[in-house]
Design an enzyme around this catalytic site. Structure first.
Site, PDB file in Angstrom:
ATOM      1  N   SER A  77      37.533  46.367  31.743  1.00  0.00           N
ATOM      2  CA  SER A  77      37.844  46.479  33.199  1.00  0.00           C
ATOM      3  C   SER A  77      38.670  47.832  33.296  1.00  0.00           C
ATOM      4  O   SER A  77      38.369  48.479  34.381  1.00  0.00           O
ATOM      5  CB  SER A  77      38.510  45.522  33.727  1.00  0.00           C
ATOM      6  OG  SER A  77      37.760  44.075  33.764  1.00  0.00           O
ATOM      7  N   ARG A 282      46.713  48.913  26.341  1.00  0.00           N
ATOM      8  CA  ARG A 282      46.307  48.730  27.753  1.00  0.00           C
ATOM      9  C   ARG A 282      47.481  48.201  28.578  1.00  0.00           C
ATOM     10  O   ARG A 282      47.998  47.217  28.046  1.00  0.00           O
ATOM     11  CB  ARG A 282      45.218  47.755  27.793  1.00  0.00           C
ATOM     12  CG  ARG A 282      44.656  47.473  29.072  1.00  0.00           C
ATOM     13  CD  ARG A 282      43.291  46.838  29.265  1.00  0.00           C
ATOM     14  NE  ARG A 282      43.079  45.986  30.267  1.00  0.00           N
ATOM     15  CZ  ARG A 282      41.933  45.375  30.476  1.00  0.00           C
ATOM     16  NH1 ARG A 282      40.861  45.700  29.936  1.00  0.00           N
ATOM     17  NH2 ARG A 282      41.970  44.598  31.597  1.00  0.00           N
ATOM     18  N   LYS A 357      42.382  40.219  39.350  1.00  0.00           N
ATOM     19  CA  LYS A 357      41.748  41.363  39.264  1.00  0.00           C
ATOM     20  C   LYS A 357      42.078  42.442  40.374  1.00  0.00           C
ATOM     21  O   LYS A 357      41.701  43.539  40.637  1.00  0.00           O
ATOM     22  CB  LYS A 357      40.045  41.172  39.477  1.00  0.00           C
ATOM     23  CG  LYS A 357      39.590  40.403  38.308  1.00  0.00           C
ATOM     24  CD  LYS A 357      39.269  41.141  37.221  1.00  0.00           C
ATOM     25  CE  LYS A 357      38.623  40.363  35.932  1.00  0.00           C
ATOM     26  NZ  LYS A 357      38.373  41.080  35.086  1.00  0.00           N
TER      27      LYS A 357
HETATM   28  C1  3PG Z   1      41.276  40.305  29.592  1.00  0.00           C
HETATM   29  O1  3PG Z   1      42.357  40.744  29.667  1.00  0.00           O
HETATM   30  O2  3PG Z   1      41.102  39.238  30.332  1.00  0.00           O
HETATM   31  C2  3PG Z   1      40.285  40.611  28.853  1.00  0.00           C
HETATM   32  O3  3PG Z   1      40.622  41.072  27.380  1.00  0.00           O
HETATM   33  C3  3PG Z   1      39.429  41.791  29.244  1.00  0.00           C
HETATM   34  O4  3PG Z   1      38.725  41.618  30.310  1.00  0.00           O
HETATM   35  P1  3PG Z   1      38.763  42.742  31.421  1.00  0.00           P
HETATM   36  O5  3PG Z   1      38.651  43.885  30.955  1.00  0.00           O
HETATM   37  O6  3PG Z   1      37.534  42.208  32.057  1.00  0.00           O
HETATM   38  O7  3PG Z   1      40.037  42.650  32.393  1.00  0.00           O
HETATM   39 CO    CO Z   2      36.859  40.612  31.183  1.00  0.00          CO
END
Ligand code: 3PG
Ligand code: CO
Length: 555
Positions: A77, A282, A357
């Site tokens: 994401s 990240r 999200k």
């Molecule tokens: C998370 O952080 O939930 C997964 O490692 C990656 O999911 P996302 O990239 O869809 O947030």
């Molecule tokens: Co994910």
């Protein structure tokens, strides 16, 4: 200075509201029983796919197309939304850390020199996700950093591990701990006092995001900093094996534990004079711990004891907040994003998702930048996510509520762009629960319907896409694409993202009838979407943006 004025598109009009819908974790794959999007009732997404071929296409969402080190790297994401929003491909954290480690530059920067001052009298603590998933961190980077730091004077090292099972197979934590233990014992052979000090599952300990649930971070703080946890073990391998043997246990949700010595004392609390590095590159799931480690004023939970430490992030996680202040590797400089351009060209923007999200369509979309570009033209709405549950028990999540907000924003006439992320396919896909993921996909499709209906009502345009694959494949496969079986003959559930491409669909009554997808771009990716959206708003994209996906036939 930068010229922010976007040229008018020669053929496309301004003033049509544009809905940009990102289905999280929604890739395209062959139809079979492990493709939850195929199994689910998804009439709206099906109709887009089976409609006019010049209005639906696939784009790459993984690997080098989104700035990851190689095409073996699945999408995620962060990099997906960065590419969607920024319209260009930036070398991402994973790659920047690789480079800095390979060249040795990581050890020459301010960040390393700062923490190094603690090596003489203090302990170096490394905290982060232990796996080779490559989404938040990578084991090989941790291994190199351990080696590099010990060669540069770190005499006492404590590693605080977070087990994964989300970007990698559940159960793989045991092997990663074995590998790390082996490295640490080699360091001990060289006279360095190095060991694992604490641990826990990433979703239950430390790695919450967007302030959904601070108790997750507190559990980590207690174990890592205070040296206190409900479970105490002599070794991390014993810890992980024992805790995994509990009914329903999995890597993502292991409870917090600390490693103790023979007298029962925690081997690695963080003390005054120590150095701490959070090894994730990240941002989203490290920012909360970074705040707890760095901020003098902090009221999210009682830290009990706040050690005086030298703290650095693997990267700086938030450029706007300058958090953390010290870091080992400079983050990608994602500037001049489409969001900033469009706002500066008068596009009134509405962005919405639920908590888990929310930062994806704001922070990541805007190049890892928090806040508004122009408060008078933007509104970002966060719908509170359920917390303290795994999303397979509530797979519809807040899809309907997000769609309602988007609908209302479109109908209000107050916005030119309405942008949402629908989390279901991804968040439920990560639980590995196939039945629940089917329900999740259906809910996301219903949300798309509500938004497209509103687009219809206001004479607008839609662009529906996804950030990476997840729900379309829930099983680990061999090279020939056959499901892999485990020792007992069961399938190996794939909780992670995939390497699959994702759809881009355009339409709506406001779309100029001559618009169609170009056929002359060889392998377009998510970064091509930003220029496309700018066109739909009636603008040409900046020259250095990845090219638009659309052309306009004269008719
Ligand atoms: C998370 O952080 O939930 C997964 O490692 C990656 O999911 P996302 O990239 O869809 O947030
Ligand atoms: Co994910």
């Amino acid at each position: 200075g930068i010229s922010w004025t976007l040229p008018d598109h020669p053929k496309l009009p301004k003033g049509k509201p544009v809905a940009v819908v990102v289905l999280d974790g929604w890739g395209e794959a062959d139809a079979d029983q492990y493709n939850c999007i195929h199994v689910a009732q998804t009439p709206v997404m099906d109709s887009l796919k089976n409609g006019a071929p010049e209005k639906w296409r696939l784009v790459k969402a993984h690997g080098t197309a989104v700035g990851l080190p190689s095409d073996d790297d699945m999408g995620n994401s962060e990099v997906g939304h960065n590419a969607l929003g920024a319209g260009r491909i930036f070398a991402q954290g994973a790659k920047l850390v690789d480079k800095a480690l390979a060249s040795g530059k990581i050890y020459e920067g301010d960040g390393f020199n700062y923490i190094k001052e603690s090596f003489e009298n203090g302990t170096l603590h490394l905290i982060g996700l232990l796996s080779d998933g490559g989404v938040h961190s990578r084991l090989d980077q941790l291994q190199l950093l351990l080696k590099g730091a010990s060669e540069r004077g770190a005499k006492r090292i404590r590693v605080h591990i977070l087990t994964d099972g989300r970007d990698v197979l559940d159960g793989s934590s045991v092997g990663f701990v074995e590998t790390l233990e082996n490295d640490l014992s080699q360091l001990r052979g060289k006279g360095i006092d190095a060991q694992i000090a604490s641990g826990g599952g990433r979703m239950y300990v430390t790695m919450d995001r967007y302030e959904n649930d601070w108790t997750v971070v507190k559990r980590g703080w207690d174990a890592q900093v205070l040296g206190e946890a409900p479970y105490k073990f002599k070794s991390a391998l014993e810890a992980v094996k024992t805790l995994r043997a509990e009914p329903k246990a999995n890597d993502q949700y292991l409870p917090p534990f600390v490693i103790v010595d023979d007298s029962g004392k925690a081997v690695g609390p963080v003390l005054d004079g120590d150095a701490v590095v959070t090894i994730n590159f990240r941002a989203d799931r490290m920012v909360m711990l970074a705040k707890a480690l760095e901020y003098a004023d902090f009221d999210k939970f009682d830290r009990v004891r706040v050690p005086k430490i030298r703290y650095a992030g693997m990267l700086q996680y938030d450029g706007e907040l300058k958090l953390p202040n010290r870091y080992l590797v400079s983050p990608p400089e994602i500037e001049r994003t489409s969001g900033e351009y469009l706002v500066k060209n008068g596009i009134r923007t509405f962005a919405c998702s639920e908590t888990v999200k929310f930062g994806h369509v704001t922070f990541f979309w805007n190049g890892n930048r928090s806040g508004y570009f122009d408060e008078t033209k933007e509104e970002y709405v966060e719908i509170p996510s359920d917390s303290g549950i795994t999303f397979n028990v509530a797979p519809k999540m807040k899809a309907l509520e997000i769609a309602e907000k988007a609908r209302d924003a479109l109908l209000s006439g107050k916005f030119d762009q309405v942008r949402v992320n629908l989390p279901n396919g991804d968040m439920v896909g990560h639980t590995g629960d196939i039945e629940a993921t089917v329900v999740a996909c259906k809910a996301a499709d219903e949300a798309v319907k509500m938004i497209l209906d509103a687009v219809e009502q206001v004479g607008g345009i839609y662009l529906v896409t996804a950030d990476h694959g997840n729900a379309e494949d829930m099983v680990k496969r061999n090279k020939a694409g056959k499901p892999l079986l485990d020792k007992s003959g069961g399938i190996q559930i794939l909780t992670s993202h995939t390497l699959q491409p994702v759809p881009v669909a355009i339409g709506g009554p406001g779309l100029h009838p001559g618009v169609k997808f170009r056929t002359d771009i060889q392998t377009p990716g998510l970064a091509n979407v930003a220029a496309t959206v700018m066109n739909l708003h009636g603008f040409e994209a900046p020259a250095d943006y990845e090219t638009t996906l659309i052309e306009v036939a004269d008719n």
